[in-house]
Design a protein around this motif. Sequence first.
Motif, PDB file in Angstrom:
ATOM      1  N   THR A 127      19.343   2.730 -15.342  1.00 50.11           N
ATOM      2  CA  THR A 127      19.284   2.854 -13.928  1.00 50.11           C
ATOM      3  C   THR A 127      18.638   1.457 -13.359  1.00 50.11           C
ATOM      4  OG1 THR A 127      16.712   2.861 -14.858  1.00 50.11           O
ATOM      5  CG2 THR A 127      17.845   4.512 -14.203  1.00 50.11           C
ATOM      6  N   ALA A 128      18.766   0.616 -12.535  1.00 51.82           N
ATOM      7  CA  ALA A 128      18.576  -0.441 -11.862  1.00 51.82           C
ATOM      8  C   ALA A 128      17.337  -1.227 -12.198  1.00 51.82           C
ATOM      9  CB  ALA A 128      19.312  -0.855 -10.289  1.00 51.82           C
ATOM     10  N   ALA A 129      16.427   0.042 -11.873  1.00 56.83           N
ATOM     11  CA  ALA A 129      15.130  -0.684 -11.917  1.00 56.83           C
ATOM     12  C   ALA A 129      14.772  -0.665 -13.803  1.00 56.83           C
ATOM     13  CB  ALA A 129      14.094   0.665 -11.623  1.00 56.83           C
ATOM     14  N   GLU A 130      15.114  -0.462 -14.215  1.00 58.68           N
ATOM     15  CA  GLU A 130      15.206  -0.566 -15.812  1.00 58.68           C
ATOM     16  C   GLU A 130      15.850  -1.951 -16.295  1.00 58.68           C
ATOM     17  OE1 GLU A 130      15.520   2.796 -19.025  1.00 58.68           O
ATOM     18  OE2 GLU A 130      16.452   3.344 -16.983  1.00 58.68           O
ATOM     19  N   VAL A 131      16.818  -2.371 -15.680  1.00 62.20           N
ATOM     20  CA  VAL A 131      17.528  -3.788 -15.560  1.00 62.20           C
ATOM     21  C   VAL A 131      16.837  -5.250 -15.486  1.00 62.20           C
ATOM     22  CG1 VAL A 131      20.061  -5.049 -15.342  1.00 62.20           C
ATOM     23  CG2 VAL A 131      19.986  -2.268 -16.036  1.00 62.20           C
ATOM     24  N   GLY A 132      15.964  -4.637 -14.662  1.00 59.03           N
ATOM     25  CA  GLY A 132      15.525  -5.152 -13.532  1.00 59.03           C
ATOM     26  C   GLY A 132      13.675  -5.903 -14.260  1.00 59.03           C
ATOM     27  N   ARG A 133      13.443  -5.075 -15.296  1.00 58.77           N
ATOM     28  CA  ARG A 133      12.818  -5.023 -16.128  1.00 58.77           C
ATOM     29  C   ARG A 133      12.957  -6.061 -17.267  1.00 58.77           C
ATOM     30  NH1 ARG A 133      11.301   0.378 -13.740  1.00 58.77           N
ATOM     31  NH2 ARG A 133      12.188   0.967 -15.728  1.00 58.77           N
ATOM     32  N   LEU A 134      13.925  -6.118 -17.404  1.00 60.44           N
ATOM     33  CA  LEU A 134      14.821  -7.370 -19.090  1.00 60.44           C
ATOM     34  C   LEU A 134      13.501  -8.477 -18.712  1.00 60.44           C
ATOM     35  CD1 LEU A 134      18.613  -6.061 -18.901  1.00 60.44           C
ATOM     36  CD2 LEU A 134      16.450  -5.339 -20.351  1.00 60.44           C
ATOM     37  N   THR A 159      23.859 -19.937   6.687  1.00 60.38           N
ATOM     38  CA  THR A 159      23.636 -18.399   7.380  1.00 60.38           C
ATOM     39  C   THR A 159      24.424 -17.394   6.083  1.00 60.38           C
ATOM     40  OG1 THR A 159      21.806 -18.881   8.391  1.00 60.38           O
ATOM     41  CG2 THR A 159      21.922 -16.309   7.531  1.00 60.38           C
ATOM     42  N   ILE A 160      24.127 -17.038   4.950  1.00 59.52           N
ATOM     43  CA  ILE A 160      25.001 -15.811   4.384  1.00 59.52           C
ATOM     44  C   ILE A 160      23.961 -15.014   4.119  1.00 59.52           C
ATOM     45  CG2 ILE A 160      26.250 -15.236   2.251  1.00 59.52           C
ATOM     46  CD1 ILE A 160      26.094 -18.569   2.336  1.00 59.52           C
ATOM     47  N   GLY A 161      24.204 -13.507   4.330  1.00 59.41           N
ATOM     48  CA  GLY A 161      23.342 -12.544   4.606  1.00 59.41           C
ATOM     49  C   GLY A 161      23.883 -11.768   3.215  1.00 59.41           C
ATOM     50  N   PHE A 162      23.205 -11.030   2.446  1.00 58.50           N
ATOM     51  CA  PHE A 162      22.540 -10.061   1.430  1.00 58.50           C
ATOM     52  C   PHE A 162      22.734  -8.650   2.156  1.00 58.50           C
ATOM     53  CE2 PHE A 162      23.200 -14.078   0.647  1.00 58.50           C
ATOM     54  CZ  PHE A 162      23.952 -14.818  -0.543  1.00 58.50           C
ATOM     55  N   ILE A 163      23.532  -8.061   1.204  1.00 56.47           N
ATOM     56  CA  ILE A 163      22.951  -6.504   1.745  1.00 56.47           C
ATOM     57  C   ILE A 163      22.794  -5.838   0.086  1.00 56.47           C
ATOM     58  CG2 ILE A 163      23.252  -3.707   2.137  1.00 56.47           C
ATOM     59  CD1 ILE A 163      24.956  -4.735   4.173  1.00 56.47           C
ATOM     60  N   TYR A 164      21.259  -5.942  -0.941  1.00 55.62           N
ATOM     61  CA  TYR A 164      21.062  -5.631  -1.969  1.00 55.62           C
ATOM     62  C   TYR A 164      20.319  -4.283  -1.708  1.00 55.62           C
ATOM     63  CZ  TYR A 164      18.619  -6.684  -5.538  1.00 55.62           C
ATOM     64  OH  TYR A 164      18.795  -6.237  -7.497  1.00 55.62           O
ATOM     65  N   PRO A 165      21.175  -3.621  -3.188  1.00 52.60           N
ATOM     66  CA  PRO A 165      20.492  -1.693  -3.501  1.00 52.60           C
ATOM     67  C   PRO A 165      19.125  -1.782  -3.948  1.00 52.60           C
ATOM     68  CG  PRO A 165      21.939  -2.821  -5.014  1.00 52.60           C
ATOM     69  CD  PRO A 165      21.757  -4.205  -3.700  1.00 52.60           C
ATOM     70  N   ASP A 166      18.455  -1.111  -3.188  1.00 54.71           N
ATOM     71  CA  ASP A 166      16.701  -0.763  -4.242  1.00 54.71           C
ATOM     72  C   ASP A 166      16.293  -2.715  -3.752  1.00 54.71           C
ATOM     73  OD1 ASP A 166      17.149   2.031  -4.019  1.00 54.71           O
ATOM     74  OD2 ASP A 166      18.762   2.033  -4.667  1.00 54.71           O
ATOM     75  N   HIS A 167      15.355  -2.188  -4.949  1.00 49.46           N
ATOM     76  CA  HIS A 167      14.531  -3.112  -4.992  1.00 49.46           C
ATOM     77  C   HIS A 167      14.823  -3.593  -7.240  1.00 49.46           C
ATOM     78  CE1 HIS A 167      13.200  -4.238  -1.365  1.00 49.46           C
ATOM     79  NE2 HIS A 167      12.867  -2.684  -1.372  1.00 49.46           N
ATOM     80  N   ALA A 168      15.029  -4.796  -7.110  1.00 46.39           N
ATOM     81  CA  ALA A 168      15.298  -5.321  -8.977  1.00 46.39           C
ATOM     82  C   ALA A 168      15.216  -6.734  -8.658  1.00 46.39           C
ATOM     83  CB  ALA A 168      16.723  -4.397  -9.276  1.00 46.39           C
ATOM     84  N   ALA A 169      16.183  -7.195  -8.663  1.00 48.95           N
ATOM     85  CA  ALA A 169      15.902  -8.674  -9.124  1.00 48.95           C
ATOM     86  C   ALA A 169      16.323  -9.952  -7.592  1.00 48.95           C
ATOM     87  CB  ALA A 169      17.014  -9.021 -10.250  1.00 48.95           C
ATOM     88  N   GLU A 170      15.778  -9.347  -6.619  1.00 46.96           N
ATOM     89  CA  GLU A 170      16.644  -9.485  -4.833  1.00 46.96           C
ATOM     90  C   GLU A 170      15.641 -11.343  -4.999  1.00 46.96           C
ATOM     91  OE1 GLU A 170      13.119  -6.845  -3.831  1.00 46.96           O
ATOM     92  OE2 GLU A 170      14.724  -6.786  -5.781  1.00 46.96           O
ATOM     93  N   ASP A 171      14.528 -11.089  -6.040  1.00 48.78           N
ATOM     94  CA  ASP A 171      14.216 -12.870  -5.808  1.00 48.78           C
ATOM     95  C   ASP A 171      15.210 -13.473  -6.237  1.00 48.78           C
ATOM     96  OD1 ASP A 171      13.384 -11.208  -8.990  1.00 48.78           O
ATOM     97  OD2 ASP A 171      11.729 -11.850  -8.977  1.00 48.78           O
ATOM     98  N   ASP A 172      15.899 -12.990  -7.426  1.00 47.02           N
ATOM     99  CA  ASP A 172      17.177 -14.483  -7.186  1.00 47.02           C
ATOM    100  C   ASP A 172      17.167 -15.557  -5.796  1.00 47.02           C
ATOM    101  OD1 ASP A 172      17.082 -14.633 -10.354  1.00 47.02           O
ATOM    102  OD2 ASP A 172      18.572 -13.859  -9.930  1.00 47.02           O
ATOM    103  N   TYR A 173      17.685 -15.294  -4.762  1.00 47.39           N
ATOM    104  CA  TYR A 173      18.475 -14.905  -4.081  1.00 47.39           C
ATOM    105  C   TYR A 173      17.189 -16.153  -3.456  1.00 47.39           C
ATOM    106  CZ  TYR A 173      21.507 -11.916  -4.156  1.00 47.39           C
ATOM    107  OH  TYR A 173      23.243 -11.485  -5.666  1.00 47.39           O
ATOM    108  N   PRO A 174      15.600 -16.261  -2.902  1.00 43.76           N
ATOM    109  CA  PRO A 174      15.042 -17.128  -3.124  1.00 43.76           C
ATOM    110  C   PRO A 174      14.886 -18.033  -3.919  1.00 43.76           C
ATOM    111  CG  PRO A 174      13.949 -15.233  -3.239  1.00 43.76           C
ATOM    112  CD  PRO A 174      15.264 -14.746  -3.187  1.00 43.76           C
ATOM    113  N   LEU A 175      15.328 -17.610  -4.997  1.00 40.35           N
ATOM    114  CA  LEU A 175      14.890 -18.983  -6.268  1.00 40.35           C
ATOM    115  C   LEU A 175      16.192 -20.504  -5.667  1.00 40.35           C
ATOM    116  CD1 LEU A 175      14.386 -20.134  -8.289  1.00 40.35           C
ATOM    117  CD2 LEU A 175      15.346 -18.696  -9.763  1.00 40.35           C
ATOM    118  N   ALA A 176      17.518 -19.498  -5.055  1.00 43.23           N
ATOM    119  CA  ALA A 176      19.010 -20.210  -5.319  1.00 43.23           C
ATOM    120  C   ALA A 176      18.663 -20.761  -3.944  1.00 43.23           C
ATOM    121  CB  ALA A 176      20.232 -18.794  -4.879  1.00 43.23           C
TER     122      ALA A 176
END
Length: 244
Positions: free
Chosen positions: A161-168, A3-20
Amino acid sequence: MTTIGFIYPDHAAEDDYPLAEQLLGGSDADEGDIRLPVEHIYGTDLHAVPELLDLGSEARLADGATLLAKHEPDAVIWACTSGSFVYGWDGARDQADRLAAVAGVPASSTSFAFVHAAQALGVKRVAVAASYPDDVARLFVDFLAVGGVEVLTMASAGIDTAAEVGRLEPEAVVRLAAENNHPEADAVLVPDTAMRTLGEINAIETALGKPVLTANQVTIWEGLRLTGTTRLVRSLGALFRVRS
């Protein structure tokens, strides 16, 4: 089970982690039993130095470690590139050491993950395709230099902003990397965990004819490295096709 835990800031592309997690334990992988829980901390998503220093502060990361404790992680990663390299090499080392002390397990950050991944692939000279404003992106170049990675060219998309990046869109992610290659670079680095990249890595590598290292990719790989775990996964780029 690892189990590897990740501290992720706010919300943007965290769905990469369940995909991985799915790829690491599914038919695309040679082994399974990997859990990648993500917990969020909140501050700012602005790519500016004062805000990033606050985002990566000891208190905020301690909060993240507390949230992850219920998952009983074997390692913890601060899944933020800019919120680690903005401290400089020594400051980022201290940041990771303090996080490890609070979490009670080995810890690292995305910035160190890039350096360790480059070392694993024998990458010495790179091109950087950054989403950040120029002044922030240059701090990443400085960080890599201390880690022995020479940046031949650095492109900055100037996204605030990270939010803008997450919408790419995926096409924009591929284009950012492909258009900012350097012919003599061993690899192209794309440093922002707010950017969804896991689904695009193979397309980028095919277009470039060389490895690409992206923030969420190297962050996940770094967690595996800290736990002494190796997984070979065809869809996650050259980094996941070598045993380190």
